[in-house]
Design an enzyme around this catalytic site. Structure first.
Site, PDB file in Angstrom:
ATOM      1  N   GLY A  54       2.515  -3.266  10.662  1.00 50.29           N
ATOM      2  CA  GLY A  54       3.833  -3.414  11.269  1.00 50.29           C
ATOM      3  C   GLY A  54       4.743  -4.438  10.629  1.00 50.29           C
ATOM      4  N   ALA A  69       3.201  -1.422   4.146  1.00 53.67           N
ATOM      5  CA  ALA A  69       3.378  -0.070   3.607  1.00 53.67           C
ATOM      6  C   ALA A  69       4.726   0.506   4.022  1.00 53.67           C
ATOM      7  CB  ALA A  69       2.240   0.839   4.058  1.00 53.67           C
ATOM      8  N   ILE A  78      -0.256  -0.302  12.959  1.00 55.85           N
ATOM      9  CA  ILE A  78       0.065   0.234  11.630  1.00 55.85           C
ATOM     10  C   ILE A  78       1.186   1.272  11.741  1.00 55.85           C
ATOM     11  CG2 ILE A  78      -0.800   1.650   9.707  1.00 55.85           C
ATOM     12  CD1 ILE A  78      -3.519   0.294  10.017  1.00 55.85           C
ATOM     13  N   GLU A 107      -5.992  -5.630   9.865  1.00 54.18           N
ATOM     14  CA  GLU A 107      -4.894  -4.790  10.355  1.00 54.18           C
ATOM     15  C   GLU A 107      -5.288  -4.111  11.660  1.00 54.18           C
ATOM     16  OE1 GLU A 107      -2.644  -3.303   6.389  1.00 54.18           O
ATOM     17  OE2 GLU A 107      -4.073  -1.901   7.227  1.00 54.18           O
ATOM     18  N   ASN A 134       0.853  -1.190   0.000  1.00 54.72           N
ATOM     19  CA  ASN A 134       0.000   0.000   0.000  1.00 54.72           C
ATOM     20  C   ASN A 134       0.893   1.246   0.000  1.00 54.72           C
ATOM     21  OD1 ASN A 134      -1.971   1.885   0.336  1.00 54.72           O
ATOM     22  ND2 ASN A 134      -2.675   1.159   2.337  1.00 54.72           N
ATOM     23  N   TYR A 135       0.839   1.999  -1.084  1.00 52.87           N
ATOM     24  CA  TYR A 135       1.719   3.171  -1.228  1.00 52.87           C
ATOM     25  C   TYR A 135       1.296   4.331  -0.333  1.00 52.87           C
ATOM     26  CZ  TYR A 135       4.057   1.430  -5.497  1.00 52.87           C
ATOM     27  OH  TYR A 135       4.806   0.727  -6.412  1.00 52.87           O
ATOM     28  N   LYS A 136       0.033   4.314   0.115  1.00 56.01           N
ATOM     29  CA  LYS A 136      -0.507   5.417   0.938  1.00 56.01           C
ATOM     30  C   LYS A 136      -0.207   6.767   0.263  1.00 56.01           C
ATOM     31  CE  LYS A 136      -0.723   2.617   5.018  1.00 56.01           C
ATOM     32  NZ  LYS A 136      -0.699   2.475   6.461  1.00 56.01           N
ATOM     33  N   HIS A 181     -10.010   1.028   4.383  1.00 56.16           N
ATOM     34  CA  HIS A 181      -8.749   1.032   5.132  1.00 56.16           C
ATOM     35  C   HIS A 181      -8.940   1.860   6.407  1.00 56.16           C
ATOM     36  CE1 HIS A 181      -4.582   1.760   6.219  1.00 56.16           C
ATOM     37  NE2 HIS A 181      -4.289   0.693   5.489  1.00 56.16           N
TER      38      HIS A 181
HETATM   39  O1  G3P Z   1      -2.382  -1.319   4.205  1.00 55.22           O
HETATM   40  C1  G3P Z   1      -1.193  -1.698   4.823  1.00 55.22           C
HETATM   41  C2  G3P Z   1      -0.832  -0.799   5.927  1.00 55.22           C
HETATM   42  O2  G3P Z   1      -1.887  -0.171   6.594  1.00 55.22           O
HETATM   43  C3  G3P Z   1       0.153  -1.357   6.879  1.00 55.22           C
HETATM   44  O3  G3P Z   1       0.978  -0.291   7.173  1.00 55.22           O
HETATM   45  O4  G3P Z   1       3.107   0.767   7.594  1.00 55.22           O
HETATM   46  O5  G3P Z   1       2.235  -0.939   9.189  1.00 55.22           O
HETATM   47  O6  G3P Z   1       3.042  -1.649   6.955  1.00 55.22           O
HETATM   48  P1  G3P Z   1       2.428  -0.555   7.761  1.00 55.22           P
END
Ligand code: G3P
Length: 229
Positions: free
Chosen positions: A180, A201, A146, A141, A9-11, A93
């Site tokens: 995470g 992400a 996150i 998630e 997810n590039y966000k 999300h």
């Molecule tokens: O959609 C994936 C994301 O929300 C996870 O974020 O930065 O914890 O990998 P991260």
């Protein structure tokens, strides 16, 4: 052997779009080709067309509005994403929550268009009820993990195992785990716990060497899937 689901997810990071967005995408594409594993990238709406044209990645939107055509300023319809080359979208999300009826409408619209939908949930108790709406996958998630670098598969393995139990109650919906995820070890553990793949992400988008990180994630995902048989 069914390949693991790897969703990046590039966000809205600084390197999620423009030339920097292309640069990281080319690196991700390289890993995808090296391992023969398709990689899904959920990207800013402005990048869907370019990434679909210039890479072999599976390009998703990060959100769509399940609305009909018309006077809907600012809306991104599934038809628009498809027209730009997108193959699907994330929905709901934690950083872009929508109502249940909006999730359902978007899933139905995308299915009719031959597009894929991945619905995010923040707790395992929602996996079954969202699964009944018949998306292609559910991405679980825990929001508190996150972006922390503390992987759900290590810190809260019970979230994954319970989600896996819930997803078994509905047919044909995959279960992906995220939050995470940082290393191949985190991915291995998530798949070992029963997930069909992972969402990630920050570990990729903020990496000094994204190619190395993605390579680690993908290789361990393959190892875990292989072990599962
Ligand atoms: O959609 C994936 C994301 O929300 C996870 O974020 O930065 O914890 O990998 P991260």
């Amino acid at each position: 052997m069914k390949p693991p689901i790897i969703l990046i997810n590039y966000k809205a990071y600084e390197n999620s779009y423009g030339e920097k967005g292309m640069e990281i995408s080319k690196k991700i594409e390289k890993v995808s080709k090296e391992y023969g594993v398709p990689i899904i990238v959920s990207v800013p709406a402005t990048m869907i067309y370019r990434l679909s044209k210039e890479t072999e990645l599976i390009v998703y939107a990060q959100h769509v509005d399940g609305l009909d055509h018309g006077a809907k300023t600012g809306s991104i319809l599934p038809e628009m994403v498809k027209d730009a080359g997108g193959k699907g979208s994330l929905l709901n999300h934690s950083e872009r929550r929508i109502r249940l009826d909006e999730i359902h409408d978007a899933i139905i619209r995308m299915r009719k268009l031959g597009m894929e939908s991945v619905v995010c949930v923040d707790r395992y108790e929602l996996v079954h009820s969202m699964g009944i709406l018949n998306p292609d996958a559910i991405l679980i998630e825990p929001p508190e993990l996150i972006g922390t670098g503390i992987a759900v598969s290590k810190a809260k393995p019970e979230v994954i195992t319970r989600a896996v139990d819930e997803i078994k109650k509905v047919k044909g919906v995959y279960l992906i785990a995220g939050a995470g995820i940082t290393s191949g070890e985190d991915v291995y553990k998530a798949i070992e716990l029963g997930a069909d793949g992972i969402g990630v992400a920050s570990a990729v988008m903020k990496a000094k060497d994204p190619e190395k990180v993605v390579s680690d994630l993908v290789s361990q995902a393959l190892k875990a899937i292989d072990k599962r048989g």
